[in-house]
Design a protein around this motif. Sequence first.
Motif, mmCIF file in Angstrom:
data_model
loop_
_atom_site.group_PDB
_atom_site.id
_atom_site.type_symbol
_atom_site.label_atom_id
_atom_site.label_comp_id
_atom_site.label_asym_id
_atom_site.label_seq_id
_atom_site.Cartn_x
_atom_site.Cartn_y
_atom_site.Cartn_z
ATOM 1 N N ALA A 113 16.662 -18.932 -36.553
ATOM 2 C CA ALA A 113 16.574 -18.604 -35.130
ATOM 3 C C ALA A 113 15.352 -19.257 -34.503
ATOM 4 O O ALA A 113 14.274 -19.313 -35.102
ATOM 5 N N GLN A 114 15.534 -19.759 -33.278
ATOM 6 C CA GLN A 114 14.490 -20.371 -32.448
ATOM 7 C C GLN A 114 14.021 -21.731 -32.951
ATOM 8 O O GLN A 114 13.122 -22.337 -32.351
ATOM 9 N N ALA A 115 14.589 -22.237 -34.036
ATOM 10 C CA ALA A 115 14.272 -23.591 -34.474
ATOM 11 C C ALA A 115 14.906 -24.605 -33.520
ATOM 12 O O ALA A 115 15.928 -24.326 -32.885
ATOM 13 N N ILE A 116 14.290 -25.788 -33.439
ATOM 14 C CA ILE A 116 14.807 -26.873 -32.604
ATOM 15 C C ILE A 116 14.957 -28.118 -33.473
ATOM 16 O O ILE A 116 14.009 -28.556 -34.124
ATOM 17 N N VAL A 117 16.157 -28.668 -33.458
ATOM 18 C CA VAL A 117 16.450 -29.913 -34.161
ATOM 19 C C VAL A 117 16.946 -30.893 -33.110
ATOM 20 O O VAL A 117 18.012 -30.705 -32.524
ATOM 21 N N ALA A 118 16.163 -31.932 -32.852
ATOM 22 C CA ALA A 118 16.362 -32.806 -31.692
ATOM 23 C C ALA A 118 17.324 -33.962 -32.009
ATOM 24 O O ALA A 118 17.704 -34.188 -33.168
ATOM 25 N N PRO A 119 17.702 -34.735 -30.988
ATOM 26 C CA PRO A 119 18.594 -35.879 -31.205
ATOM 27 C C PRO A 119 18.006 -36.896 -32.180
ATOM 28 O O PRO A 119 16.792 -37.136 -32.202
ATOM 29 N N GLY A 120 18.892 -37.489 -32.977
ATOM 30 C CA GLY A 120 18.481 -38.513 -33.924
ATOM 31 C C GLY A 120 17.907 -37.997 -35.217
ATOM 32 O O GLY A 120 17.603 -38.780 -36.119
ATOM 33 N N VAL A 121 17.761 -36.684 -35.351
ATOM 34 C CA VAL A 121 17.236 -36.092 -36.585
ATOM 35 C C VAL A 121 18.268 -36.225 -37.700
ATOM 36 O O VAL A 121 19.474 -36.103 -37.478
ATOM 37 N N GLN A 122 17.787 -36.454 -38.918
ATOM 38 C CA GLN A 122 18.623 -36.437 -40.111
ATOM 39 C C GLN A 122 18.016 -35.472 -41.117
ATOM 40 O O GLN A 122 16.888 -35.680 -41.574
ATOM 41 N N LEU A 123 18.748 -34.409 -41.417
ATOM 42 C CA LEU A 123 18.326 -33.428 -42.418
ATOM 43 C C LEU A 123 19.116 -33.676 -43.691
ATOM 44 O O LEU A 123 20.343 -33.687 -43.674
ATOM 45 N N GLY A 124 18.409 -33.841 -44.813
ATOM 46 C CA GLY A 124 19.057 -34.094 -46.081
ATOM 47 C C GLY A 124 19.677 -32.836 -46.685
ATOM 48 O O GLY A 124 19.771 -31.783 -46.057
#
Length: 208
Positions: A113-124
């Motif tokens: 909750a309340q986390a922000i993952v912005a455009p262009g991010v890559q999470l493995g």
Amino acid sequence: MSTDPESTLLIFGAGGHGRVVADAAQCAALWSCVVASDRDPLRSHGELLPGVDLLAAADALARGFAVHVAIGRAADRKAEVAALSNGTLTSVVHPHATVSRHARVDSGCFIAAQAIVAPGVQLGLSVIVNHGAVVDHDVRVGDFSHVAPNATLGGGVRVGQGVLIGSGSTVLPGLAIADGVTVGAGAVVCDNLPQAGVYAGVPARRLR
């Protein structure tokens, strides 16, 4: 208890992080049933949370449920993901997280909750982005890394595998962090961290 494998999520890891993930999964309401399990036999009966039954590990893993490995320590999380012989590794995203449609989130991630993952991010694979963390544009986070509560990764940061970015810490834009690094709580990373170790302070310095 009767559970349908096609609509049941198994939270594997029945500690504190498991409770957080199970709560997020209930809030997301994407599964008709959420259950939990753990290698510790003391965590194989009762409930993890109200409505989240605890099952014995052997039984739970044999049922072919979708699985989220909810273990905070990277090495243990990696070992359990590698050991999965049945079930589909599944990501859990809290409905109060903000995840860009232009981000790529690999299997088994947790976004709180309340986390922000912005455009262009890559999470493995099996990355944790915890409460209130900010992962800014074009960041890459390697497999089994953890961005702790209220940490900030500036735009274009590159994070290796098995990295812990501590609570409230900041990594300035464009920097690179090697595999196996731990960044202490509240640290400010102003330069690349090219080797594994523990870093802390403002600016962050290697402690060991």
